[in-house]
Design a protein around this motif. Sequence first.
Motif, PDB file in Angstrom:
ATOM      1  N   VAL A  27       4.004 -23.647 -64.299  1.00 38.39           N
ATOM      2  CA  VAL A  27       4.103 -23.847 -62.856  1.00 38.39           C
ATOM      3  C   VAL A  27       2.715 -23.694 -62.231  1.00 38.39           C
ATOM      4  N   LEU A  28       2.325 -24.652 -61.379  1.00 38.52           N
ATOM      5  CA  LEU A  28       1.051 -24.589 -60.672  1.00 38.52           C
ATOM      6  C   LEU A  28       1.299 -24.456 -59.171  1.00 38.52           C
ATOM      7  N   TYR A  29       0.597 -23.517 -58.531  1.00 38.60           N
ATOM      8  CA  TYR A  29       0.769 -23.259 -57.104  1.00 38.60           C
ATOM      9  C   TYR A  29      -0.485 -23.676 -56.341  1.00 38.60           C
ATOM     10  N   GLU A  30      -0.279 -24.191 -55.136  1.00 40.38           N
ATOM     11  CA  GLU A  30      -1.401 -24.517 -54.261  1.00 40.38           C
ATOM     12  C   GLU A  30      -0.948 -24.356 -52.805  1.00 40.38           C
ATOM     13  N   ASN A  31      -1.659 -23.529 -52.041  1.00 37.91           N
ATOM     14  CA  ASN A  31      -1.343 -23.333 -50.621  1.00 37.91           C
ATOM     15  C   ASN A  31      -2.176 -24.283 -49.779  1.00 37.91           C
ATOM     16  N   ILE A  32      -1.496 -25.073 -48.960  1.00 38.64           N
ATOM     17  CA  ILE A  32      -2.181 -26.049 -48.119  1.00 38.64           C
ATOM     18  C   ILE A  32      -1.591 -26.028 -46.710  1.00 38.64           C
ATOM     19  N   ASN A  33      -2.296 -26.659 -45.780  1.00 33.57           N
ATOM     20  CA  ASN A  33      -1.831 -26.782 -44.409  1.00 33.57           C
ATOM     21  C   ASN A  33      -1.569 -28.253 -44.121  1.00 33.57           C
ATOM     22  N   ILE A  34      -0.318 -28.597 -43.803  1.00 37.98           N
ATOM     23  CA  ILE A  34       0.050 -29.979 -43.511  1.00 37.98           C
ATOM     24  C   ILE A  34       0.407 -30.097 -42.037  1.00 37.98           C
ATOM     25  N   HIS A  35      -0.469 -30.694 -41.255  1.00 36.61           N
ATOM     26  CA  HIS A  35      -0.255 -30.890 -39.813  1.00 36.61           C
ATOM     27  C   HIS A  35       0.141 -29.583 -39.125  1.00 36.61           C
ATOM     28  N   GLY A  36      -0.560 -28.497 -39.467  1.00 30.77           N
ATOM     29  CA  GLY A  36      -0.302 -27.217 -38.805  1.00 30.77           C
ATOM     30  C   GLY A  36       0.798 -26.384 -39.437  1.00 30.77           C
ATOM     31  N   ILE A  37       1.425 -26.879 -40.504  1.00 29.27           N
ATOM     32  CA  ILE A  37       2.491 -26.144 -41.182  1.00 29.27           C
ATOM     33  C   ILE A  37       1.961 -25.596 -42.503  1.00 29.27           C
ATOM     34  N   SER A  38       2.092 -24.285 -42.692  1.00 28.92           N
ATOM     35  CA  SER A  38       1.643 -23.666 -43.931  1.00 28.92           C
ATOM     36  C   SER A  38       2.636 -23.970 -45.047  1.00 28.92           C
ATOM     37  N   CYS A  39       2.149 -24.547 -46.131  1.00 30.68           N
ATOM     38  CA  CYS A  39       3.018 -24.961 -47.239  1.00 30.68           C
ATOM     39  C   CYS A  39       2.485 -24.442 -48.576  1.00 30.68           C
ATOM     40  N   GLU A  40       3.415 -24.077 -49.436  1.00 29.91           N
ATOM     41  CA  GLU A  40       3.081 -23.724 -50.818  1.00 29.91           C
ATOM     42  C   GLU A  40       3.614 -24.853 -51.698  1.00 29.91           C
ATOM     43  N   ILE A  41       2.708 -25.667 -52.233  1.00 29.80           N
ATOM     44  CA  ILE A  41       3.089 -26.790 -53.079  1.00 29.80           C
ATOM     45  C   ILE A  41       3.131 -26.312 -54.530  1.00 29.80           C
ATOM     46  N   ILE A  42       4.213 -26.616 -55.228  1.00 32.20           N
ATOM     47  CA  ILE A  42       4.396 -26.150 -56.597  1.00 32.20           C
ATOM     48  C   ILE A  42       4.629 -27.345 -57.524  1.00 32.20           C
ATOM     49  N   ASP A  43       3.740 -27.510 -58.491  1.00 34.89           N
ATOM     50  CA  ASP A  43       3.888 -28.557 -59.503  1.00 34.89           C
ATOM     51  C   ASP A  43       4.605 -27.952 -60.711  1.00 34.89           C
ATOM     52  N   THR A  44       5.494 -28.729 -61.320  1.00 35.56           N
ATOM     53  CA  THR A  44       6.322 -28.204 -62.408  1.00 35.56           C
ATOM     54  C   THR A  44       6.292 -29.119 -63.626  1.00 35.56           C
ATOM     55  N   ALA A  45       6.810 -28.577 -64.726  1.00 37.81           N
ATOM     56  CA  ALA A  45       6.914 -29.363 -65.959  1.00 37.81           C
ATOM     57  C   ALA A  45       7.940 -30.477 -65.783  1.00 37.81           C
ATOM     58  N   GLY A  46       7.701 -31.614 -66.441  1.00 41.92           N
ATOM     59  CA  GLY A  46       8.611 -32.761 -66.348  1.00 41.92           C
ATOM     60  C   GLY A  46       9.994 -32.436 -66.896  1.00 41.92           C
ATOM     61  N   LEU A  47      11.032 -32.896 -66.186  1.00 45.42           N
ATOM     62  CA  LEU A  47      12.414 -32.639 -66.591  1.00 45.42           C
ATOM     63  C   LEU A  47      12.844 -33.667 -67.640  1.00 45.42           C
ATOM     64  N   ARG A  48      13.111 -33.180 -68.835  1.00 45.70           N
ATOM     65  CA  ARG A  48      13.580 -34.067 -69.905  1.00 45.70           C
ATOM     66  C   ARG A  48      14.124 -33.203 -71.057  1.00 45.70           C
ATOM     67  N   GLU A  49      14.787 -33.840 -72.011  1.00 42.85           N
ATOM     68  CA  GLU A  49      15.231 -33.173 -73.226  1.00 42.85           C
ATOM     69  C   GLU A  49      14.047 -33.114 -74.196  1.00 42.85           C
ATOM     70  N   THR A  50      13.811 -31.940 -74.776  1.00 40.21           N
ATOM     71  CA  THR A  50      12.682 -31.791 -75.694  1.00 40.21           C
ATOM     72  C   THR A  50      12.973 -30.706 -76.721  1.00 40.21           C
ATOM     73  N   GLU A  51      12.328 -30.808 -77.865  1.00 38.02           N
ATOM     74  CA  GLU A  51      12.442 -29.797 -78.912  1.00 38.02           C
ATOM     75  C   GLU A  51      11.234 -28.861 -78.917  1.00 38.02           C
TER      76      GLU A  51
END
Length: 456
Positions: free
Chosen positions: A256-280
């Motif tokens: 999980v990757l976190y990044e705090n940004i400001n979007i048009h005056g709104i404080s946001c925590e954007i979180i990037d995640t691992a791709g959803l799929r079946e895996t071994e």
Amino acid sequence: MIRNDTIIAQVTCPGKSAVGILRVSGIHANQVAFAVLGKIPKPRFATYSKFFDESKKVLDEGISLWFPAPFSLTGEDVLELQGHGNPFIMDLLIKRILCLKNIKIRIAQPGEFCQRAFLNGKIDLIQAEAIDDLINSETESVVRASLNSLHGNFSFYIQKIIKKLIEFRTNIEASIDFSEENIDFDFNIFIMSNFEKLNDKFLKIKNIVSEGSLIREAKRIVIVGPPNAGKSSLLNVLSCRDRAIVTDLPGTTRDVLYENINIHGISCEIIDTAGLRETEDKIEKIGIQRSWEMIKNSDHVLYVMDKTISLEDQKKTSIQFMKQISSYNIQEVTFVLNKNDLVEDFCGITKIENLLFISISALTGQGIDILKKHLSNRQKNKSQEGLFIARRRHIHQIDLSYCELLKAQKNWLKYKNIELLAESLNIINKLLGEITGEFTSSDLLKRIFSTFCIGK
């Protein structure tokens, strides 16, 4: 609550400034006034004063303010000294006061003035938290919302439901005490009627919190989707930096990757995640599990898809994802169709069967402004007049209380046990009381007030 110690702190920010303010609160504040000023100033009037050292030499001069208990910020005697904002002068005054003999006085802890105000009934816990929110506000909307909470807007809604709950409890507990008396009305109808009224009030306050509040913590936006759809590229373009590694290999992002940004005056925590799929792959499996945990605790989900797949597959994937999260308490889901530059199609917002799709290109930047505006619109569109601050702990307590109410109603229909009902109502009362501070633990107070700055 009278404390036997007196506290002092600089109210203004440390450093050179035109004015520096010291605040003293407690039972010895009057003795501090006599020692430093030679007298107690006239209550609630600004008095020009000289500030004396132990040899009666002038250390500084400025304005003194005296607020006798209980008509003060803390509910205790409060003395404020407003002198020149030289750090050296402020330090000399503080040392002068701390060295006074026969007076138990110390430096205030973070948030201790507000904590004393809360303990002495001057403000409730929501209002105390609103002071901290106001100090740390970074946008106009948060400033206005914090002020409204400080004025009691949010507390009013909580107190209304607590009042109704107490009325219900009073009648239930009275019926236990006088269970042998004849009751000349249908008690079951009375109970079900109160359940209905409380249920309506809970649904109303949950709606108010959803539509009329700002979450103090950053809005949590989780980016999910299959591998190679462009999730990490979207994180990078939203944060305006290369935060995530981007390759054409599936499964590059495994954590999980976190990044705090400001979007048009709104404080946001954007979180990037691992791709959803079946895996071994064991490591990738852990990353996917974490992705689902992030989805469960999100405010807004951005499901990223490759726009080059067929419309039928886009529709099938979106419907399948909505079914998977149907039991989650997610406020919003937006489907992001990335790689629009490869299909040279319409770039914007479309709605299909109540699902929202936004076409973008993370590579060229097409549609990113539209996406940002969409992410901030829900917060911007809220009524500015009635806006207030709700912390995640407030929402959590409301949810716990409502779940207990539903459980109590179910148990009543099944067992008709008056003692069990009384205990459930007592639990609900305590859960709601923890929001305003009517019922609270010392650990919770310590955790809340420790985040305040010294002098508040």
